[in-house]
Design an enzyme around this catalytic site. Structure first.
Site, PDB file in Angstrom:
ATOM      1  N   TYR A   1      44.911  47.647  32.235  1.00 37.92           N
ATOM      2  CA  TYR A   1      44.426  46.546  31.368  1.00 37.92           C
ATOM      3  C   TYR A   1      42.922  46.585  31.134  1.00 37.92           C
ATOM      4  O   TYR A   1      42.416  45.955  30.218  1.00 37.92           O
ATOM      5  CB  TYR A   1      44.849  45.169  31.914  1.00 37.92           C
ATOM      6  CG  TYR A   1      44.295  44.815  33.274  1.00 37.92           C
ATOM      7  CD1 TYR A   1      42.962  44.444  33.458  1.00 37.92           C
ATOM      8  CD2 TYR A   1      45.118  44.831  34.398  1.00 37.92           C
ATOM      9  CE1 TYR A   1      42.468  44.115  34.709  1.00 37.92           C
ATOM     10  CE2 TYR A   1      44.640  44.502  35.644  1.00 37.92           C
ATOM     11  CZ  TYR A   1      43.310  44.144  35.791  1.00 37.92           C
ATOM     12  OH  TYR A   1      42.832  43.833  37.033  1.00 37.92           O
ATOM     13  N   GLU A   2      42.202  47.350  31.957  1.00 37.85           N
ATOM     14  CA  GLU A   2      40.759  47.489  31.736  1.00 37.85           C
ATOM     15  C   GLU A   2      40.464  48.387  30.547  1.00 37.85           C
ATOM     16  O   GLU A   2      39.329  48.465  30.086  1.00 37.85           O
ATOM     17  CB  GLU A   2      40.083  48.095  32.968  1.00 37.85           C
ATOM     18  CG  GLU A   2      40.115  47.225  34.183  1.00 37.85           C
ATOM     19  CD  GLU A   2      39.562  47.955  35.397  1.00 37.85           C
ATOM     20  OE1 GLU A   2      38.336  48.072  35.492  1.00 37.85           O
ATOM     21  OE2 GLU A   2      40.365  48.418  36.229  1.00 37.85           O
TER      22      GLU A   2
ATOM     23  N   HIS B   1      37.002  43.613  42.574  1.00 37.32           N
ATOM     24  CA  HIS B   1      37.148  45.058  42.762  1.00 37.32           C
ATOM     25  C   HIS B   1      35.780  45.725  42.652  1.00 37.32           C
ATOM     26  O   HIS B   1      35.200  45.757  41.578  1.00 37.32           O
ATOM     27  CB  HIS B   1      38.023  45.673  41.665  1.00 37.32           C
ATOM     28  CG  HIS B   1      39.480  45.402  41.810  1.00 37.32           C
ATOM     29  ND1 HIS B   1      40.309  46.181  42.571  1.00 37.32           N
ATOM     30  CD2 HIS B   1      40.260  44.437  41.294  1.00 37.32           C
ATOM     31  CE1 HIS B   1      41.535  45.711  42.522  1.00 37.32           C
ATOM     32  NE2 HIS B   1      41.540  44.643  41.747  1.00 37.32           N
TER      33      HIS B   1
ATOM     34  N   MET C   1      50.089  44.278  38.256  1.00 34.89           N
ATOM     35  CA  MET C   1      49.503  45.098  37.188  1.00 34.89           C
ATOM     36  C   MET C   1      48.928  46.412  37.710  1.00 34.89           C
ATOM     37  O   MET C   1      48.023  46.988  37.098  1.00 34.89           O
ATOM     38  CB  MET C   1      48.396  44.306  36.486  1.00 34.89           C
ATOM     39  CG  MET C   1      48.847  42.934  35.988  1.00 34.89           C
ATOM     40  SD  MET C   1      47.468  41.998  35.320  1.00 34.89           S
ATOM     41  CE  MET C   1      48.184  40.353  35.227  1.00 34.89           C
TER      42      MET C   1
ATOM     43  N   ASN D   1      50.893  34.299  44.890  1.00 33.38           N
ATOM     44  CA  ASN D   1      51.367  33.093  44.203  1.00 33.38           C
ATOM     45  C   ASN D   1      52.845  33.264  43.894  1.00 33.38           C
ATOM     46  O   ASN D   1      53.334  34.391  43.823  1.00 33.38           O
ATOM     47  CB  ASN D   1      50.586  32.892  42.896  1.00 33.38           C
ATOM     48  CG  ASN D   1      50.657  34.116  42.004  1.00 33.38           C
ATOM     49  OD1 ASN D   1      49.952  35.103  42.232  1.00 33.38           O
ATOM     50  ND2 ASN D   1      51.536  34.086  41.037  1.00 33.38           N
TER      51      ASN D   1
ATOM     52  N   HIS E   1      42.606  49.913  36.536  1.00 30.79           N
ATOM     53  CA  HIS E   1      43.790  49.275  35.952  1.00 30.79           C
ATOM     54  C   HIS E   1      43.937  49.655  34.488  1.00 30.79           C
ATOM     55  O   HIS E   1      42.955  49.793  33.769  1.00 30.79           O
ATOM     56  CB  HIS E   1      43.681  47.747  36.026  1.00 30.79           C
ATOM     57  CG  HIS E   1      43.608  47.200  37.408  1.00 30.79           C
ATOM     58  ND1 HIS E   1      42.420  47.085  38.085  1.00 30.79           N
ATOM     59  CD2 HIS E   1      44.566  46.725  38.238  1.00 30.79           C
ATOM     60  CE1 HIS E   1      42.659  46.566  39.284  1.00 30.79           C
ATOM     61  NE2 HIS E   1      43.949  46.335  39.397  1.00 30.79           N
TER      62      HIS E   1
ATOM     63  N   SER F   1      43.469  43.694  44.831  1.00 30.92           N
ATOM     64  CA  SER F   1      42.560  42.590  44.508  1.00 30.92           C
ATOM     65  C   SER F   1      42.266  41.753  45.744  1.00 30.92           C
ATOM     66  O   SER F   1      43.176  41.256  46.398  1.00 30.92           O
ATOM     67  CB  SER F   1      43.192  41.649  43.476  1.00 30.92           C
ATOM     68  OG  SER F   1      43.260  42.267  42.235  1.00 30.92           O
TER      69      SER F   1
ATOM     70  N   ALA G   1      47.780  42.748  45.095  1.00 29.62           N
ATOM     71  CA  ALA G   1      48.079  41.323  45.023  1.00 29.62           C
ATOM     72  C   ALA G   1      49.144  41.183  43.941  1.00 29.62           C
ATOM     73  O   ALA G   1      48.995  41.731  42.850  1.00 29.62           O
ATOM     74  CB  ALA G   1      46.820  40.564  44.641  1.00 29.62           C
TER      75      ALA G   1
ATOM     76  N   HIS H   1      43.604  33.728  38.459  1.00 29.04           N
ATOM     77  CA  HIS H   1      42.970  34.811  39.223  1.00 29.04           C
ATOM     78  C   HIS H   1      42.273  34.252  40.469  1.00 29.04           C
ATOM     79  O   HIS H   1      42.236  34.895  41.519  1.00 29.04           O
ATOM     80  CB  HIS H   1      41.990  35.573  38.333  1.00 29.04           C
ATOM     81  CG  HIS H   1      41.460  36.840  38.962  1.00 29.04           C
ATOM     82  ND1 HIS H   1      42.292  37.814  39.488  1.00 29.04           N
ATOM     83  CD2 HIS H   1      40.190  37.284  39.173  1.00 29.04           C
ATOM     84  CE1 HIS H   1      41.552  38.801  39.992  1.00 29.04           C
ATOM     85  NE2 HIS H   1      40.278  38.499  39.807  1.00 29.04           N
TER      86      HIS H   1
HETATM   87 CL1  6GU Z   1      52.121  36.174  38.585  1.00 31.55          CL
HETATM   88  N1  6GU Z   1      51.716  38.514  37.605  1.00 31.55           N
HETATM   89  C1  6GU Z   1      51.130  39.678  37.563  1.00 31.55           C
HETATM   90  N2  6GU Z   1      51.459  40.497  36.573  1.00 31.55           N
HETATM   91  N3  6GU Z   1      50.231  40.099  38.452  1.00 31.55           N
HETATM   92  C2  6GU Z   1      49.914  39.262  39.427  1.00 31.55           C
HETATM   93  C3  6GU Z   1      50.477  38.021  39.545  1.00 31.55           C
HETATM   94  C4  6GU Z   1      51.401  37.671  38.572  1.00 31.55           C
HETATM   95  N4  6GU Z   1      49.957  37.413  40.631  1.00 31.55           N
HETATM   96  C5  6GU Z   1      49.111  38.266  41.176  1.00 31.55           C
HETATM   97  N5  6GU Z   1      49.074  39.394  40.460  1.00 31.55           N
END
Ligand code: 6GU
Length: 302
Positions: free
Chosen positions: A88-89, A64, A220, A244, A86, A33, A116, A277
């Site tokens: 999740y898509e 993406h 993910m 993060n 992904h 990402s 990421a 995001h």
């Molecule tokens: Cl905090 N969690 C997940 N699952 N994916 C991420 C994330 C967190 N930060 C960036 N990608």
């Protein structure tokens, strides 16, 4: 012949017919990402939209694109997936295996992946980079795998081992390359990546549980591609950019008579917010040039 092999062969035939002979790659790159800038570093490029390749699924996430870019980078012939698929898509995990098998059939021997990810290790900071040395695939542990279904024997064995999924030589090379690329050493770590399905970010309780299982980063993606690559004998180097920090405490009412007070105080002290995001993309943007520089040196050394 397995169904997967037939489908992959169709895509490979199309690509070979539309790609100059000298551009056939030995190294694959998958951009995480906001890290699609890696794809823009290639020179002498030939680009295919995923939609134009027979059998390829398309990527729908903001941040993406959906392009397969062939070109030269760090003196090597590479193919770069700008925009990954992904779970999740709505793609099932075997669908995420497809592009990796296409790379394999084209002659790719080494795969570099970026993602990421959220940072779980409390000693690390947003913006840090993590060489993945092992993973926790929560979906695999309950039966969701890119390799689920009849085994495609043309690619690899029914029961592949993942003990050496992230070969140490490649990690060593990446550390050397990081020095040359002037990646500050305090920004670089080695860690365990936990793969979760998403698309919701984890709750603090989930993050805490996954931290207790030993993960340093959470995200993910990446793991289905790694498993597919290892299955067909591709060597993998995978890097997380921690966009993060992930909160592992939150949400209890603070009653003075309750031990929860301690957790609430700890949270107050760390001040970690829930991820967004936008924040993920902002940190990718901040570090993308450094990652690109680093990868150029990695490619030179490969
Ligand atoms: Cl905090 N969690 C997940 N699952 N994916 C991420 C994330 C967190 N930060 C960036 N990608």
């Amino acid at each position: 012949m397995s169904k997967s092999f037939v489908a992959v062969s169709g895509a490979v035939e199309y690509i070979r017919a539309n790609l100059p002979e000298h551009a056939v790659p030995t190294i694959g790159i998958v951009c995480g990402s906001g890290l699609g800038g890696l794809g823009a570093r290639l020179s002498d490029t030939t680009t295919f939209d995923y939609a134009s390749i027979p059998g390829f699924a398309t990527s729908s996430v903001v941040g993406h694109a959906g392009k397969l870019v062939f070109g030269e980078y760090g003196g090597k012939r590479v193919v770069c997936m700008v925009g990954r698929l992904h779970y999740y898509e709505g793609h099932d995990l075997p669908a995420t295996a497809f592009p990796i098998r296409v790379m394999h059939q084209l002659g790719v021997k080494t795969l570099l992946l970026t993602n990421a990810a959220g940072g779980l290790n409390p000693a690390w900071n947003a913006g840090d980079l993590v060489l993945i040395y092992d993973h926790l695939s929560l979906p695999s542990m309950v039966g969701q795998s890119a390799l689920r279904g009849p085994n495609a024997d043309e690619f690899g064995p029914r029961f592949p081992a993942l003990g050496e999924a992230y070969p140490v030589e490649l990690r060593r090379l990446a550390v050397e390359a990081a020095k040359e690329a002037e990646v500050p050493s305090e920004w670089l770590h080695e860690g365990i990546y936990a793969f979760v399905g998403g698309p919701s970010y984890e709750t603090p309780a989930e993050s805490r549980a996954i931290r207790m299982l030993g993960a340093d980063a959470i995200g993910m993606s990446t793991v289905p591609e790694v498993i597919t690559a290892v299955h067909c004998g591709i060597k993998v180097l995978a890097v997380s950019l921690l966009t993060n920090r992930v909160p592992t405490e939150r949400g209890q009412l603070v009653l003075p008579q309750d031990p929860a007070q301690k957790a609430a105080d700890a949270l107050e002290a760390t001040g970690i917010d829930m991820p967004t995001h936008e924040e993920v993309l902002a940190m990718s943007a901040e570090r993308s040039a450094l990652v690109e520089q680093w990868f150029e040196v990695i490619l030179q050394k490969l």
